[in-house]
Design a protein around this motif. Structure first.
Motif, short mmCIF file in Angstrom:
data_model
loop_
_atom_site.label_atom_id
_atom_site.label_comp_id
_atom_site.label_asym_id
_atom_site.label_seq_id
_atom_site.Cartn_x
_atom_site.Cartn_y
_atom_site.Cartn_z
N VAL A 1 0.93 -1.22 0.03
CA VAL A 1 0.03 0.09 -0.07
C VAL A 1 0.95 1.29 -0.05
O VAL A 1 1.61 1.39 0.71
CB VAL A 1 -0.87 0.14 1.39
CG1 VAL A 1 -1.84 1.08 1.15
CG2 VAL A 1 -1.83 -1.17 1.16
N VAL A 2 0.59 2.01 -0.86
CA VAL A 2 1.60 3.38 -1.13
C VAL A 2 0.72 4.39 -0.65
O VAL A 2 -0.61 4.44 -0.79
CB VAL A 2 2.01 3.57 -2.60
CG1 VAL A 2 2.72 5.07 -2.58
CG2 VAL A 2 2.55 2.53 -2.94
N LYS A 3 1.05 5.27 0.52
CA LYS A 3 0.47 6.33 1.06
C LYS A 3 0.64 7.48 0.18
O LYS A 3 1.63 7.91 -0.15
CB LYS A 3 1.25 6.66 2.41
CG LYS A 3 1.05 5.33 3.41
CD LYS A 3 -0.24 5.15 3.97
CE LYS A 3 -0.31 4.35 5.14
NZ LYS A 3 -1.44 3.76 5.44
N PRO B 1 -3.53 0.52 -3.12
CA PRO B 1 -2.92 -0.84 -3.13
C PRO B 1 -2.47 -1.11 -4.53
O PRO B 1 -3.16 -0.70 -5.54
CB PRO B 1 -4.22 -1.68 -2.66
CG PRO B 1 -5.29 -0.95 -2.87
CD PRO B 1 -4.96 0.67 -2.76
N VAL B 2 -1.12 -1.55 -4.42
CA VAL B 2 -0.57 -1.69 -5.71
C VAL B 2 0.34 -3.06 -5.78
O VAL B 2 0.75 -3.23 -4.69
CB VAL B 2 0.27 -0.62 -6.39
CG1 VAL B 2 -0.82 0.61 -6.68
CG2 VAL B 2 1.32 -0.32 -5.52
N GLY B 3 0.81 -3.46 -6.87
CA GLY B 3 2.00 -4.60 -6.87
C GLY B 3 3.36 -3.84 -6.57
O GLY B 3 3.46 -2.64 -6.76
N GLY B 4 4.13 -4.58 -5.78
CA GLY B 4 5.28 -4.15 -5.26
C GLY B 4 6.40 -3.66 -6.41
O GLY B 4 7.06 -2.88 -6.00
N ASP B 5 6.36 -4.24 -7.37
CA ASP B 5 7.25 -3.81 -8.49
C ASP B 5 6.62 -2.76 -9.40
O ASP B 5 7.22 -2.56 -10.57
CB ASP B 5 7.57 -5.20 -9.39
CG ASP B 5 8.43 -5.89 -8.47
OD1 ASP B 5 9.00 -5.68 -7.81
OD2 ASP B 5 8.21 -7.13 -8.70
N GLU B 6 5.54 -2.17 -9.18
CA GLU B 6 4.84 -0.94 -10.01
C GLU B 6 5.84 0.08 -9.82
O GLU B 6 5.84 0.65 -8.77
CB GLU B 6 3.50 -0.94 -9.37
CG GLU B 6 2.79 -0.01 -10.36
CD GLU B 6 1.33 0.29 -10.17
OE1 GLU B 6 0.64 1.18 -10.67
OE2 GLU B 6 0.64 -0.78 -9.93
N PRO B 7 6.06 0.76 -10.92
CA PRO B 7 6.93 1.82 -10.90
C PRO B 7 6.17 3.12 -10.74
O PRO B 7 4.99 3.44 -11.33
CB PRO B 7 7.82 1.89 -12.31
CG PRO B 7 6.78 1.14 -13.04
CD PRO B 7 6.12 0.35 -12.23
N PHE B 8 6.43 4.25 -9.87
CA PHE B 8 6.14 5.47 -9.99
C PHE B 8 7.01 6.47 -10.50
O PHE B 8 8.25 6.33 -10.18
CB PHE B 8 5.65 5.84 -8.27
CG PHE B 8 4.46 5.16 -7.80
CD1 PHE B 8 3.26 6.05 -7.57
CD2 PHE B 8 4.30 3.96 -7.61
CE1 PHE B 8 2.26 5.42 -7.10
CE2 PHE B 8 3.09 3.12 -7.05
CZ PHE B 8 2.04 4.01 -6.73
#
Length: 188
Positions: free
Chosen positions: A122-124, A139-146
């Motif tokens: 979960v990214v705040k 909530p996102v996949g851990g390897d999803e880039p921002f």
């Protein structure tokens, strides 16, 4: 079954096939045809208790690793004990006998691995608009880039990423979700 084994006749590691199985396998070199015994190396395994912290809960799991394997804080491991769901985790702390914590240790010396799940995170997100800031949990996949400058949606509102802060305090222009502690953005 074929595997690479050292052939004394060829003086190199070559493909071998198993002729006879036993305490000492009898193997044939696929290059020169020489048949010779091959003693199997046994790896001592360590059974480790693993605490997996996920988004809303923590669970106690058990894994087996080679006792001589070196573990470090920051390492990623696959936890699959056949009981709970398979999880990719990052080691956050290594507890030794007596409660002492180390940054690095042999698996055979470890009492408990403290970890956090990194496959789903979960990214705040803090989104500001006209002096008001609203917080979201994304909530996102851990390897999803921002990436700074990209447009995203949280809570049904679109925003542009303005800043990314990592767990180690750095603020890069691009990062994976599993490494991010907070994202700031401006509402669109």
């Amino acid at each position: 079954m074929q595997e690479e084994i050292f052939c004394s006749h060829c003086a190199d590691f070559t493909e071998h096939s198993t002729v006879k199985m036993g305490r000492e396998h009898l193997v044939r070199c696929m290059v020169c045809g020489t048949v010779h015994p091959h003693k199997l190396e046994r790896t001592r395994l360590a059974i480790l208790r693993v605490i997996v912290s996920a988004v809303n809960s923590s669970s106690r799991r058990t894994i087996e690793l080679p006792a001589e394997e070196t573990l470090e804080v920051g390492d990623e491991l696959l936890v699959d004990d056949g009981v709970g769901e398979v999880a990719m985790v990052e080691v956050t702390s290594i507890e030794m006998e007596g409660g002492r914590r180390d940054e690095r240790a042999r698996a055979g010396d470890v009492k408990t691995l403290w970890t956090r799940a990194v496959d789903e995170v979960v990214v705040k997100v803090a989104v500001h608009r006209r002096g008001k800031t609203t917080s979201y949990s994304l909530p996102v996949g851990g390897d999803e880039p921002f990436e700074v400058g990209e447009v995203r949606t949280a809570g049904g509102r679109r925003f542009r990423v303005e800043k990314i802060q990592l767990r180690d305090g750095r603020s890069p222009a691009r990062a994976l979700a599993k490494d991010i502690i907070r994202v700031w953005g401006g509402a669109i």
